[in-house]
Design a protein around this motif. Structure first.
Motif, PDB file in Angstrom:
ATOM      1  N   GLU A  46       7.106  -0.911   1.253  1.00 23.28           N
ATOM      2  CA  GLU A  46       8.568  -0.775   1.267  1.00 23.28           C
ATOM      3  C   GLU A  46       9.113  -0.241  -0.054  1.00 23.28           C
ATOM      4  N   LEU A  99      10.646  -1.856   7.234  1.00 23.06           N
ATOM      5  CA  LEU A  99      10.384  -1.547   5.828  1.00 23.06           C
ATOM      6  C   LEU A  99      11.300  -0.472   5.253  1.00 23.06           C
ATOM      7  N   ALA A 151       9.644   3.676   0.342  1.00 24.20           N
ATOM      8  CA  ALA A 151      10.240   4.039   1.629  1.00 24.20           C
ATOM      9  C   ALA A 151      10.887   5.416   1.624  1.00 24.20           C
TER      10      ALA A 151
END
Length: 243
Positions: free
Chosen positions: A60, A81, A63
């Motif tokens: 994450e 995420l 991202a």
């Protein structure tokens, strides 16, 4: 073209292929790195072999990268995420090759399980390995290309010698050696021999008590196969440039 590998411990690798950066399986809670995920610049592409926590644990934080993973993992990463972009809009699957900037990424099998969060709460699809090259794979051998195989979490499988070696022609390979959840030193050495690579790197070891191993044992096993591969035991953040 420049083709540089940097190891961050466990199964986490940073690749630079000319002007393109790729990060594979970001997980920085391991003894081979002192970095936090915040210390690592977001790559152009984030590659996830499968969805176990020790492979997507810090995904994450990246991202904003374009995600390269199976549609099942892409769907989870989008919902949970914060990812918004994936190759092809939905991800890719086993047997496919996608162009990622200056690199070509082929997804290959890995014999393993894939319960997301390791609690089998979600179906994660098939686990995978990645073959990353600076040229598009064809049946015509190209001595000028440079190719790296990240085996993911896998057991020894005949696909390594029947498909990956003859058709994708890796020059270097990172193989899991920690045993218990993946290949151990002996089977990982056989994998190196079957792949017929010039350079071999161990990964997925020493992170947890069940996968603590002696890397010297793996090197001895590689030698015992008669393989001509040069073995490299990298420290965290250590880099190698492939010719």
């Amino acid at each position: 073209m420049t083709f540089e590998l940097t190891y961050h411990g466990h199964s986490t690798w940073h690749l630079t292929v000319d002007d393109t950066t790729l990060l594979i399986d970001p997980f920085f809670d391991n003894a081979h790195t002192k970095l936090e995920p915040e210390d690592v610049e977001t790559p152009d592409y984030l590659l996830l072999t499968h969805a176990h926590a020790d492979h997507i644990g810090h995904a994450e934080h990246f991202a904003d990268a374009t995600l390269v993973a199976t549609p099942e993992v892409v769907s989870y990463a989008t919902a949970e995420l914060g990812f918004e972009d994936a190759v092809g809009g939905i991800g890719m699957n086993l047997g496919g090759t996608v162009e990622c900037g200056d690199a070509f990424v082929s997804m290959v099998r890995a014999d393993h399980t894939n319960g997301i969060n390791t609690e089998h709460e979600y179906e994660g699809g098939m686990p995978a390995g990645f073959v990353v090259s600076d040229t598009k794979p064809t049946q015509i051998a190209d001595s000028e290309s440079t190719t790296f195989y990240h085996a993911g979490d896998t057991s020894l499988m005949s696909e390594m010698k029947d498909v990956i070696r003859p058709y994708l022609e890796p020059d270097a390979a990172a193989v899991p050696i920690g045993d218990h959840f993946t290949m151990g030193p002996m089977q990982a050495a056989v994998a190196v021999d079957w792949l017929d690579v010039e350079h071999a790197f161990p990964m997925h070891y020493d992170t947890f008590p069940p996968i603590e191993v002696d890397t010297d044992e793996w090197e001895r096993e590689v030698q015992a196969t008669g393989s001509g591969a040069e073995t490299h035991i990298l420290d965290g953040e250590e880099s190698v440039v492939l010719d």
